[in-house]
Enzyme design. Structure first.
Site: not given
Length: 243
Positions: A18-20, A23
């Site tokens: 995941f991009d944090v 997102t």
């Protein structure tokens, strides 16, 4: 909304990366909230979306720093554009506000569901001090977490991804076992395609014009999976596993 190619079924992955920021964590909301507090104190009307455009442009600068510490410098650009006072206190206020940015409403619950199926990996251009705060707000769901401080580089640098691949290899997996999930076309979706990963685009700004606070890509990359919310990915995963 949930669309997908037939490239690889969701049951085939062992990991979801995941991009944090953007997102899972609503950094745009935090920027606009912090600026609104300053503008209110100063009696100035401020268009939050217009301010995000100035922020985005500032992040292109050659002297851009690490997120979210760079919010201080970016605030200086925003202050000049909208007639706000540029003070050390206001610069620090923006860093602190974005460092305490909150998850999107669906993030915590969706991550908990996805964690029951996959090992979750965080890949963020945020500094470690901020990521630790974000991870706690998200319920600490990650099997592994990588920050700009750990990697010595930022996405979309392939070197960031290669270090994640090396970590997964130690666990017996490879990049083909990872579904990369993100909202940023520039930082994540385009480069993940170039590196041969399967990706899922979480279009957090659906229904809104432009790219907000995220750097605009040179070209749009059609994702393998396309959702408007993380909860839609979690729903589709459960359907795929027959839950």
């Amino acid at each position: 909304m949930a669309t997908a190619t037939t490239v690889k079924p969701l049951t085939a992955f062992g990991y979801v990366s995941f991009d944090v920021v953007g997102t899972l964590i609503d950094f745009e909301g935090a920027i606009k909230a912090g600026l609104a507090e300053i503008a209110s104190k100063e009696g100035i009307d401020l268009d939050g979306e217009a301010a995000l455009s100035v922020y985005r442009d500032a992040r292109y600068d050659a002297d851009a720093g690490k997120f979210p510490d760079d919010l201080g410098r970016c605030y200086g650009r925003i202050a000049a554009a909208f007639g706000l006072p540029d003070t050390p206190e206001y610069r620090q206020h923006m860093i602190d506000t974005v460092g305490e940015a909150q998850p999107f409403p669906d993030s915590v619950e969706a991550l908990a569901r996805l964690k029951s199926r996959y090992k979750l990996i965080a890949m963020t251009n945020a500094r470690r001090w901020a990521f630790d705060k974000f991870a706690a707000k998200l319920g600490n769901p990650f099997w592994a977490g990588f920050t700009v401080d750990d990697m010595g580089t930022e996405k979309p640098d392939p070197a960031f991804f290669e270090q994640v691949f090396a970590h997964v290899a130690k666990d017996g997996g490879d990049k083909g076992d990872i579904l990369h999930t993100a909202q940023s076309q520039y930082h994540d979706i385009g480069i993940s395609r170039e590196l041969g990963m399967t990706n899922a685009w979480i279009q957090r700004r659906h229904g809104q014009a432009g790219y907000g606070g995220t750097i605009e890509p040179k070209e749009f990359t059609e994702p393998d999976y396309h959702f408007h919310a993380l909860s839609e990915l979690a729903d589709t995963v459960e359907e795929a596993f027959g839950a």
